[in-house]
Design an enzyme around this catalytic site. Structure first.
Site, PDB file in Angstrom:
ATOM      1  N   ASP A 289       0.964  -1.241  -0.009  1.00  0.00           N
ATOM      2  CA  ASP A 289      -0.060  -0.173   0.048  1.00  0.00           C
ATOM      3  C   ASP A 289       0.876   1.330   0.106  1.00  0.00           C
ATOM      4  O   ASP A 289       1.320   1.630   0.973  1.00  0.00           O
ATOM      5  CB  ASP A 289      -0.972   0.056   1.021  1.00  0.00           C
ATOM      6  CG  ASP A 289      -1.971   1.192   1.370  1.00  0.00           C
ATOM      7  OD1 ASP A 289      -1.811   1.713   0.273  1.00  0.00           O
ATOM      8  OD2 ASP A 289      -2.060   1.600   2.424  1.00  0.00           O
TER       9      ASP A 289
ATOM     10  N   ASP B 222      -1.765   5.805  -5.382  1.00  0.00           N
ATOM     11  CA  ASP B 222      -2.290   4.786  -4.274  1.00  0.00           C
ATOM     12  C   ASP B 222      -2.355   3.348  -4.485  1.00  0.00           C
ATOM     13  O   ASP B 222      -3.621   3.389  -5.142  1.00  0.00           O
ATOM     14  CB  ASP B 222      -3.411   5.543  -3.167  1.00  0.00           C
ATOM     15  CG  ASP B 222      -3.656   4.731  -2.098  1.00  0.00           C
ATOM     16  OD1 ASP B 222      -2.911   3.694  -1.965  1.00  0.00           O
ATOM     17  OD2 ASP B 222      -4.564   5.045  -1.266  1.00  0.00           O
TER      18      ASP B 222
END
Length: 441
Positions: A127, A324
């Site tokens: 992430d 992201d």
């Protein structure tokens, strides 16, 4: 256009909302507290400290290294040669690791890591919207972690606790949109496909809410962002994985790249130390964008255009976007994103896709030049196919999402963006590179 079955997309949308909640886009506060953390009064004081920490945030803009200021062309030539990985094969001597990622309904991409000696295995999401390394601990005996693999520190010969004495340790309380967790910290060796990272700081989840964690198809998160510049504990003791890799000189190039497929049956991919020409359309140029904040892999967003409708946003104000890997859609502040969505008059039965506009994201590259990244309806429309009556439904892969200050307001370029553009994250030069993805292999 990305295709999903009816049930798949419903899960995609719900899982996106759940997963975004667990991304540490919101501030995480670390303070030293007594181990009797379950006391309600202590928790109340802990939450108060979290709010006070939030108030201290200041936007932390970084600039290109001064030595490149007077020779930006030389810098670009240098960086493109440095990343010749796209145009040619990597010498065998270059150290890199590649991992195929499980494609979970085209919304989450899950990899494998091992921790400790002997190694204990976990399923994780890599992430870039977070710097935290969070794995359930065997100390977590209720709530959302009960159904996941848990790390047993007592069984690892290399684990080191940050416990200072029998009464005091450092904990992190994390408040998400729809859940919360409490972590204690320790250090252990981490393994990724043969790459060994020594003494990586790990957040061990000792308590977490049932929702949303019990429903998530992975055990934990490996944050690939930067340590919080406003959190002295993180910057000194709790470096993120990419910072530890760089500090230990484990890779000849401190970059990693991320691929998101179009088809459900294809795997995603993450590669540390290089980019892979397999995932880029041959002959396409890599566009490099400077990271402007050490909170995220964040780049300047000059505007969003709908050329056929004489519509634009961000032209009169400063916008920014975080790339992201942990988010499914492209999101933005509701005041800006909602007018954009309302100008895309999509019929739910997919009948007018061909007439929908191209969405153009206007960015500024490392040379200061304007770069326009176009998204056709095939790129930003998600199609649901019913297996029962062979009908289709469509939704837009854009959503309004208001991230509160100090981290927001901000746009999030999630997997809808990365699916179109194979993305390279350069931790040596603090750059984000994008090149059109190749899905034909």
């Amino acid at each position: 256009m990305t295709n999903f079955c009816i049930k798949s997309y419903l899960f995609l949308y719900l899982s996106f909302l759940l997963f975004f909640d667990i991304i540490t886009i919101f501030h995480v506060s670390s303070i030293r507290i007594s181990t009797v953390l379950k006391n309600d009064k202590k928790k109340k004081n802990f939450n108060t400290s979290l709010v006070e920490e939030n108030k201290k945030y200041l936007f932390n803009e970084i600039k290109l290294n001064n030595r490149f200021k007077n020779d930006i062309k030389g810098y670009i030539q240098n960086i493109n040669n440095f990343h010749s990985i796209i145009e040619s094969k990597i010498p065998n001597s270059l150290l890199y690791v590649h991992e195929d990622l499980i494609n979970f309904h085209n919304s989450q991409f899950i990899g494998d890591i091992e921790i400790g000696n002997p190694p204990q295995s976990f399923k994780v999401v890599f992430d870039t919207g977070s710097s935290n390394f969070a794995i359930p601990s065997t100390k977590c005996v209720k709530g959302g972690c009960t159904l996941h693999n848990k790390f047993d520190a007592k069984k690892s010969r290399t684990f080191m606790s940050n416990l200072k004495n029998k009464k005091e340790s450092i904990y992190t309380y994390v408040q998400y949109g729809t859940g919360k967790s409490i972590l204690e910290h320790g250090y252990d060796d981490v393994y990724m496909k043969g790459l060994k990272i020594n003494k990586q700081c790990i957040g061990l989840i000792i308590e977490e809410s049932m929702h949303p964690f019990s429903d998530l198809p992975f055990d934990g998160i490996v944050g690939l962002g930067f340590s919080d510049p406003d959190n002295s504990f993180q910057t000194k003791y709790s470096k993120s994985l990419i910072e530890t890799i760089k500090e230990q000189n484990l890779l000849q190039q401190n970059i990693f790249s991320f691929y998101v497929p179009k088809e459900l049956e294809k795997s995603g991919a993450i590669t540390f130390g290089r980019a892979n020409s397999k995932y880029a359309i041959e002959g396409e140029k890599i566009e490099w964008f400077p990271v402007i904040s050490m909170y995220f892999w964040e780049i300047n967003l000059l505007g969003i255009l709908l050329p056929d409708k004489n519509f634009e946003i961000c032209s009169n104000k400063k916008c920014r976007a975080a790339v992201d890997t942990g988010s499914s859609l492209i999101t933005g502040p509701s005041s800006l994103m909602q007018p954009l969505i309302e100008n895309i008059n999509l019929e739910k039965d997919c009948s007018n896709i061909s007439s929908l506009p191209i969405i153009s994201f206007v960015l500024k590259n490392v040379e200061g030049k304007t770069v326009i990244l176009d998204f056709t309806p095939d790129d930003y429309i998600l199609q649901e196919n019913s297996e029962e009556d062979n009908s289709s439904q469509c939704v837009i892969g854009l959503m309004s999402l208001d991230i509160p200050p100090p981290r927001g307001p901000i746009f999030i370029f999630g997997n809808v963006f990365i699916r179109k553009y194979y993305t390279i994250f350069d931790n040596d030069h603090k750059l984000v590179g994008v090149v059109k993805s190749n899905h034909n292999f």
